[in-house]
Design an enzyme around this catalytic site. Sequence first.
Site: not given
Length: 288
Positions: A215-217, A225, A254, A261
């Site tokens: 999961l990365c943005v 969001g 992290n 989560y």
Amino acid sequence: MTTISVQRYGFLNFPNNSLGNNRKFHRIAASWTMTLDSKSFYSRNKKEELSIQIPTPSFPQTETSIPHGLRFDRLQPSDEELNLPNKLEFGRFVSRQAVLDEEMWTAAWLRAECHYEHTGGRYVANYKRKFADQEYHAIKRRSASKLGQKCTCFVTVRKEVKNVKCTVIKSVVATVDLSIRFLLHGETFPGERGKASVFCCIKREGQRYGYIANLCVAKWARRRGIAVNMLHFAIESAKFNGVEQVYVHVHRKNKAALELYERMGFEIVEMATSQLLEDQTYLLCLRW
């Protein structure tokens, strides 16, 4: 297929069969077009999203770093052209399965940039290219896996603007993998040592689980969001595939990821902490 329009600037209480008990998330107008139960999720102020300045991603420019057959000048297809039944719309973005090879390569490069985000040095660009090339082929390989298990690469892309066409590499802003797997015989959680045989994978009802990874943005698109929405989309997709629990590994340092989560209802698997102590990693699980 159902589509639910959600009024802006409200709060949603998730029912008991969703994420946690009565958890609330602030969000803007959004809609599901999935064949599973529709939910809403967190997103930031819409006015803020409308002012986004889209930078040009720092993708490799040499021909030798680009896998054969990919066209980075390829325009992002519209939702009507793709006609995917399962997707999640929120704000100016859409989360869905990666369909094009160019989307998978962009997801791989985004992961490379996140992996080396805090790494400097003369050869970091070469490391990124090598990492992205390996990850691209890994995505393709995992997506083609059989034997009752599967892995899906999801991406979040910018919504199409009327009369404006954008290339694929400028559209993808986030990515995550969802794998549907089987616990090995004797395991109570993934990777449990001493209880499972590496040669045994018994497919019994209730032994399947979902596993979230990568999961990365994009750096410029964070704090809008997107990560929460992608995670929620992955969880709902896992439910749609009939699993009752989802796992994820998170590095203990992290803090941002751990908070994300835990806010979504994940809990640390205490039995796995001693096994993962050396790797400084937690195994988290969400059950419903």
